[in-house]
Each structure stands twice: as C-alpha cells, then as structure tokens.
Design an enzyme around this catalytic site. Structure first.
Site, PDB file in Angstrom:
ATOM      1  N   LYS A 171       0.864  -1.192   0.000  1.00 49.09           N
ATOM      2  CA  LYS A 171       0.000   0.000   0.000  1.00 49.09           C
ATOM      3  C   LYS A 171       0.894   1.233   0.000  1.00 49.09           C
ATOM      4  CE  LYS A 171      -1.644   3.007   2.525  1.00 49.09           C
ATOM      5  NZ  LYS A 171      -1.573   4.305   1.827  1.00 49.09           N
ATOM      6  N   GLY A 224       7.499   5.129   7.427  1.00 45.40           N
ATOM      7  CA  GLY A 224       6.770   6.392   7.514  1.00 45.40           C
ATOM      8  C   GLY A 224       7.055   7.073   8.831  1.00 45.40           C
ATOM      9  N   SER A 225       6.056   7.784   9.328  1.00 48.04           N
ATOM     10  CA  SER A 225       6.262   8.627  10.508  1.00 48.04           C
ATOM     11  C   SER A 225       6.277   7.801  11.795  1.00 48.04           C
ATOM     12  CB  SER A 225       5.138   9.655  10.587  1.00 48.04           C
ATOM     13  OG  SER A 225       3.894   8.988  10.701  1.00 48.04           O
ATOM     14  N   VAL A 228       2.528   7.169  13.068  1.00 48.86           N
ATOM     15  CA  VAL A 228       1.779   6.027  12.523  1.00 48.86           C
ATOM     16  C   VAL A 228       2.524   4.723  12.837  1.00 48.86           C
ATOM     17  CG1 VAL A 228       0.795   4.979  10.454  1.00 48.86           C
ATOM     18  CG2 VAL A 228       0.768   7.463  10.711  1.00 48.86           C
ATOM     19  N   GLY A 229       3.860   4.758  12.790  1.00 47.40           N
ATOM     20  CA  GLY A 229       4.647   3.547  13.061  1.00 47.40           C
ATOM     21  C   GLY A 229       4.385   2.992  14.447  1.00 47.40           C
ATOM     22  N   GLU A 246      10.472   1.386   9.735  1.00 47.56           N
ATOM     23  CA  GLU A 246      11.533   2.324   9.327  1.00 47.56           C
ATOM     24  C   GLU A 246      10.938   3.712   9.455  1.00 47.56           C
ATOM     25  OE1 GLU A 246      14.644  -0.309   7.311  1.00 47.56           O
ATOM     26  OE2 GLU A 246      14.570   1.838   7.106  1.00 47.56           O
ATOM     27  N   CYS A 280      14.261  10.749   4.895  1.00 50.09           N
ATOM     28  CA  CYS A 280      14.405  10.274   6.278  1.00 50.09           C
ATOM     29  C   CYS A 280      15.866  10.298   6.710  1.00 50.09           C
ATOM     30  CB  CYS A 280      13.826   8.878   6.398  1.00 50.09           C
ATOM     31  SG  CYS A 280      14.499   7.750   5.185  1.00 50.09           S
ATOM     32  N   GLU A 377      12.195  16.295  13.480  1.00 44.85           N
ATOM     33  CA  GLU A 377      12.392  16.085  12.044  1.00 44.85           C
ATOM     34  C   GLU A 377      11.577  17.132  11.285  1.00 44.85           C
ATOM     35  OE1 GLU A 377      10.504  12.618  10.186  1.00 44.85           O
ATOM     36  OE2 GLU A 377      12.452  12.143   9.327  1.00 44.85           O
TER      37      GLU A 377
HETATM   38  P1  NAD Z   1       3.005   8.702   7.231  1.00 43.82           P
HETATM   39  O1  NAD Z   1       3.354   7.934   8.463  1.00 43.82           O
HETATM   40  O2  NAD Z   1       2.002   9.771   7.346  1.00 43.82           O
HETATM   41  O3  NAD Z   1       2.469   7.715   6.096  1.00 43.82           O
HETATM   42  C1  NAD Z   1       3.200   6.593   5.674  1.00 43.82           C
HETATM   43  C2  NAD Z   1       2.250   5.562   5.117  1.00 43.82           C
HETATM   44  O4  NAD Z   1       1.395   5.100   6.163  1.00 43.82           O
HETATM   45  C3  NAD Z   1       1.328   6.070   3.999  1.00 43.82           C
HETATM   46  O5  NAD Z   1       1.159   5.066   3.031  1.00 43.82           O
HETATM   47  C4  NAD Z   1       0.021   6.308   4.754  1.00 43.82           C
HETATM   48  O6  NAD Z   1      -1.111   6.216   3.909  1.00 43.82           O
HETATM   49  C5  NAD Z   1       0.045   5.177   5.732  1.00 43.82           C
HETATM   50  N1  NAD Z   1      -0.804   5.361   6.921  1.00 43.82           N
HETATM   51  C6  NAD Z   1      -1.263   6.527   7.462  1.00 43.82           C
HETATM   52  N2  NAD Z   1      -2.060   6.248   8.517  1.00 43.82           N
HETATM   53  C7  NAD Z   1      -2.096   4.906   8.655  1.00 43.82           C
HETATM   54  C8  NAD Z   1      -2.738   4.018   9.556  1.00 43.82           C
HETATM   55  N3  NAD Z   1      -3.530   4.458  10.543  1.00 43.82           N
HETATM   56  N4  NAD Z   1      -2.545   2.690   9.408  1.00 43.82           N
HETATM   57  C9  NAD Z   1      -1.740   2.216   8.433  1.00 43.82           C
HETATM   58  N5  NAD Z   1      -1.130   3.005   7.528  1.00 43.82           N
HETATM   59  C10 NAD Z   1      -1.285   4.337   7.646  1.00 43.82           C
HETATM   60  O7  NAD Z   1       4.389   9.247   6.653  1.00 43.82           O
HETATM   61  P2  NAD Z   1       4.601  10.154   5.359  1.00 43.82           P
HETATM   62  O8  NAD Z   1       4.168  11.527   5.718  1.00 43.82           O
HETATM   63  O9  NAD Z   1       4.065   9.495   4.147  1.00 43.82           O
HETATM   64  O10 NAD Z   1       6.217  10.108   5.233  1.00 43.82           O
HETATM   65  C11 NAD Z   1       7.054  10.897   5.999  1.00 43.82           C
HETATM   66  C12 NAD Z   1       7.664  10.124   7.153  1.00 43.82           C
HETATM   67  O11 NAD Z   1       8.224   8.907   6.692  1.00 43.82           O
HETATM   68  C13 NAD Z   1       8.822  10.868   7.784  1.00 43.82           C
HETATM   69  O12 NAD Z   1       8.726  10.796   9.194  1.00 43.82           O
HETATM   70  C14 NAD Z   1      10.051  10.118   7.309  1.00 43.82           C
HETATM   71  O13 NAD Z   1      11.164  10.206   8.134  1.00 43.82           O
HETATM   72  C15 NAD Z   1       9.539   8.737   7.212  1.00 43.82           C
HETATM   73  N6  NAD Z   1      10.360   7.954   6.294  1.00 43.82           N
HETATM   74  C16 NAD Z   1      11.202   6.993   6.790  1.00 43.82           C
HETATM   75  C17 NAD Z   1      12.003   6.253   5.934  1.00 43.82           C
HETATM   76  C18 NAD Z   1      12.939   5.211   6.470  1.00 43.82           C
HETATM   77  O14 NAD Z   1      13.408   4.377   5.701  1.00 43.82           O
HETATM   78  N7  NAD Z   1      13.243   5.205   7.747  1.00 43.82           N
HETATM   79  C19 NAD Z   1      11.944   6.475   4.575  1.00 43.82           C
HETATM   80  C20 NAD Z   1      11.090   7.465   4.089  1.00 43.82           C
HETATM   81  C21 NAD Z   1      10.291   8.185   4.963  1.00 43.82           C
END
Ligand code: NAD
Length: 482
Positions: A171, A224-225, A228-229, A246, A280, A377
């Site tokens: 997704k 992601g963030s 959410v993580g 991650e 990131c 961040e």
């Molecule tokens: P985000 O956490 O908002 O979204 C990431 C993903 O999670 C998206 O696909 C989103 O639709 C999904 N998501 C949102 N809510 C969810 C839920 N309740 N349940 C399951 N999935 C859900 O992050 P973003 O704004 O897309 O990306 C930015 C963040 O990602 C930054 O904090 C960045 O540091 C991090 N990031 C980390 C890495 C890494 O490898 N460590 C790489 C790229 C980005």
C-alpha cells in the site's frame, strides 16, 4: 490497483486524484480508493498465492530468473517511471531517473541472492544427531510506504520479501501511488505468478490499517512517521505479528577541522537539500568544529544561493517542490519557531512564490541543542548548525537525539573518522560522504528510527522464518525404562 494479477477498480468506484505539487496542482494521477473490503480481497489473493500457489515452493533459481526479468523491464521503462515519480512527488526529473536506475540494481542484487539463500547444518552435536536450520518465507507481508521515495522504498522491500518466497500486498502513499502500481504491472509482465505481488491504493485508514490488523497478513513492514509507526507496532504487538518499522531521523553531519571543506560543504548541502529535504536520512544537523564553522558555513551558503530549484521537469533542477501545502506550512512553522527561539537565519527561511510549492534552501546558525529545530524532524530544506570543540562533545551532540537512522563524519584523519562513527548510534553511516547507498549494505534505525533491517543479506532475514530440525540416528536412549 493490482489484485491477483488483475487490474481492478475499488468496489465503491471511488478514486483519489493527485495534483502535481510543482505545477499548480495540475492533475497527474488518479487511483482507486481502496476500502477495507478491497484490501481483504488483496490479502486473500496473496494468501492463496502463498498457501497453495507455486511461489514459495519454486527453486531459488526460478524465483531469481523472474526477479532479473523485473530488473530488465524496470530499466526499459526508466523514462515513464521517472516522469510519473517526478510529477507525483515533485522531485527533479534527473534525480528521479537516477533513482529508478538504482532500483533496477536493487532488484538485480536481490535476484542474485535469491538463489543463494541458505540455512545451516550442525554436524557437531553428537554422533547420533544432526541439526538443520531451514530458512522459510514468513508468509504474506503487508508493506506500507510513504510519499518521499515511493519506487526506492518499495524496491528496498518487495524483491527481498518475494525473493525469500513471501507474497506481498503493497500500500503506497495516497499521494504518490502511480509508480507502485506500475511496479506490480511490470512484475506481472515479467512472469511473476498472480497474487504474489498485489498493490492496493488508498488512504492510511482504512487501507494501511487493514493490512496491519487483518489476521491474513503474517507480517507488516511499515515505512513512515513515528506517529503512525507506533500505532502499527501496537497493532502488531496485540496480534503477535512480525513487524518492521523504518521511521524518522534527524541525521547529524559531524565536520572536524581537518575535513576537506569543499567536499564537506557540497555534502552538507546535498545531505540537507536532496529531495527538498524530505528525506528520512537527511543530514539536517550540522555539528561543526568551531575553528572552521564560519568558513564552512560561507561555502554552504554560497551553494545554497546558487543551487537551482524550481520546476521538477527542468533537467538542471536540483531542488524540486514540497509534497503539499500542509507540509510546506509545517516546514515554515519550524523555521518561525527557530527564529523565535533565537537562532539566526543565514539564508532562506521563506516559501518561494512560483507555480508550485517551493521552499528556499535555509541555513540556521546559533542553534542550541534544546531547540525544536535541533531535535525534531523538519523534513524540509532546513539546516541547523551547532558548534563543538572536542571529539567527545561532537559524539555527545550527534547522539543527543531520540532518532538514530543515519550519520556522517567528515575528516581527513581516517582513524579519527572511524573512531567517531563507531560511537554514533545510527544504522546507516557515512565517512566523508552522505546519502550514499548500495544494495549490499543494510539500512535501518536505532532508537525511535525503527525496528529491523532492509537490504544486504540482513534484508532477507527480515522476511525469513528459521526452523530448527533435530534429526536422530539409531535408537535414542529410552526415557521410560520401567
Ligand atoms: P506517514 O506515516 O504519514 O504515512 C506513511 C504511510 O502510512 C502512507 O502510506 C500512509 O497512507 C500510511 N498510513 C497513514 N495512517 C495509517 C494508519 N492508521 N494505518 C496504516 N497506515 C497508515 O508518513 P509520510 O508523511 O508518508 O512520510 C514521511 C515520514 O516517513 C517521515 O517521518 C520520514 O522520516 C519517514 N520515512 C522513513 C524512511 C525510512 O526508511 N526510515 C523512509 C522514508 C520516509
């Protein structure tokens, strides 16, 4: 979307549209808006492909051959993929092209390793015993990715997981789903059996959340963030499900007085402005020896003044658009908070009016370690500079973060550089460079930056189960002798 090898719409017929952030929001993408039911269909297809399909039972050589074909087809479609990624994300076209080429290389590396994945044999546990460790695939993996590097982040996970024999439901972010759907179509065209690699497009809740919650997935790999993580981790913990996370970073770039200042200045600028700072592993904290602080900053500011930013379709652009208005406002809010806290803006510090969402390359000095711009961040082209006098102080500053995703050290004295980087708690480190990458080396976070590792041989372990088998020869001693 691609479910069970077929291109499908959402059952509701609803769609999500994407406007180009670099071109006044001109519509450049439209994808189905998956409901929880749509996601369950995809999980069902992946489940069947894993439980009864041929994929986990194929030889490594057969899986490898298909992964190689996918790499070839990615290379053949570099231009299509790069344009889609450029328009949806707002990243410079030349950068996007380079990223897609790098992704083909990742698929190729995983293809090579897919036929070299072994277990272990223990031949020294007694004459009447033999121990075997079998590597098996975890099962159905839900992969959730963010918007900043859609094709790279999927390519860091999908070939490693399917290379072991897993099946996948991916997704992507609702903002940038195009190239993930294209990746699954390429995989189908390369002969990947139906259901092995499914893509659902939709919002985090319900589409991503269903991948985490549904008992049909054996693992969820989230990028992601932290916000959410953490939630995904809680869901996985409740279900005792394998999870990979991650998350964010606040990468330090430590520059010693003996560094090659030209190379370091270029690296500092690249490290913080790459992908408009929406990275990131950005080197967003400059930790610089006081003796060279002014000279280094002068060079970084000179680059910041001259670097080409603007239209992502322009071949010479180095810094493209921010992902959304809301995100640009968030970055601007951090810059205001830095000013209010007493840090000094040396250059930038403002949004740029144009037909897109652009933020000027920004350098802060006079930053204290307790300021929000030093700790949080920002995810924008904003550098926070802090000075140091001793190596111990530099290490303490580098480690003074709840994150531990990446770090750089710049010094001509390799022993000093190595001794420093050994003391920094981060998963992806560079000596005299920044944001370098190769499929051979693992990536992943310490501390709040995450759990688990991708890439290299370690990336396959992430998606493997290890089964210990005790084999007994001859008649074992009797337990019951009565
Ligand atoms: P985000 O956490 O908002 O979204 C990431 C993903 O999670 C998206 O696909 C989103 O639709 C999904 N998501 C949102 N809510 C969810 C839920 N309740 N349940 C399951 N999935 C859900 O992050 P973003 O704004 O897309 O990306 C930015 C963040 O990602 C930054 O904090 C960045 O540091 C991090 N990031 C980390 C890495 C890494 O490898 N460590 C790489 C790229 C980005």
């Amino acid at each position: 979307m691609l479910i069970g090898g077929k291109s499908v719409e959402a059952q509701s017929g609803k769609r999500i549209e994407r406007g180009s952030p670099g071109h006044s929001g001109a519509i450049v993408g439209s994808w189905p808006q998956a409901s929880a039911d749509d996601v369950c269909l995809a999980i069902g297809a992946a489940r069947e492909a894993f439980d009864v399909g041929p994929w986990p039972r194929l030889s490594g050589a057969e899986r490898s051959a298909i992964l190689y074909r996918i790499a070839e087809l990615i290379e053949a479609r570099v231009e299509d993929l790069a344009i889609a990624e450029c328009l949806e994300v707002g990243k410079p076209i030349a950068q996007a092209r380079g990223e897609i080429g790098y992704c083909a290389d990742m698929w190729r590396y995983a293809a090579g390793q897919a036929r070299a994945l072994e277990g272990q044999a223990h031949n020294a546990i007694g004459d009447d015993r033999l121990g075997l460790v079998l590597r098996e695939a975890v099962g159905v993996v839900g992969i959730i990715t963010p918007w900043n590097f859609p094709f790279i982040i999927a390519s860091e996970r999908v070939p490693w997981s399917i290379g072991v024999g897993c099946t996948v439901v991916l997704k992507p972010s609702e903002l940038t789903s195009g190239t993930s759907v294209m990746m699954a179509e390429i995989a189908r065209d390369a002969g990947l059996p139906d259901g092995v690699f499914n893509v659902v497009t939709g919002y985090g809740d319900p589409a991503g959340q269903t991948l985490a919650e549904d008992p049909g997935t054996d693992m969820v790999a989230f990028t992601g963030s932290v916000r959410v993580g953490t939630r995904i981790g809680e869901i996985a913990a409740r279900q005792v499900k394998r999870v990979g996370l991650e998350l964010g970073g606040k990468g330090p770039q430590v520059v010693f007085a003996d560094a090659d200042l030209d190379a370091a200045a270029d690296g500092i600028a690249y490290g913080v402005y790459h992908n408009a700072g929406q990275c990131c592993i950005s080197g967003s904290r400059l930790i610089v020896h006081e003796d060279i602080r002014d000279e280094l900053l002068a060079r970084v500011i000179d680059i910041s003044r001259k670097v080409t930013f603007g239209d992502p379709l322009n071949e010479t652009t180095k810094i493209g658009a921010m992902i959304s208005r809301a995100h640009l406002d968030k970055v601007d809010g951090y810059v205001k908070s830095g000013r209010d806290a007493g840090a000094e803006v040396m250059i930038g510090g403002n949004a740029e009016a144009a037909d897109g969402l652009y933020y000027a390359p920004t350098v802060f000095t006079g930053v204290r370690p307790d300021m929000a711009i030093a700790r949080e961040e920002i995810f924008g082209p904003v550098l926070s500079t802090i000075g140091f006098r001793t190596a111990d102080e530099a290490v303490a500053l580098a480690n003074d973060s709840e994150y531990g995703l990446s770090a750089s050290v710049w010094s001509r004295d390799l022993e000093n550089a190595m001794q420093t980087i050994r003391r920094v708690r981060a998963g992806r480190c560079w000596v005299n460079s920044v944001i370098d990458g190769t499929p051979e080396l693992p990536i992943g976070g310490y501390k709040k930056s995450g759990v688990g590792r991708e890439l290299g041989r370690y990336g396959f372990d992430e998606y493997s189960q290890f089964k210990g088998i005790h084999v007994t020869f001859g008649a074992p001693p009797r337990w019951f002798t009565g």
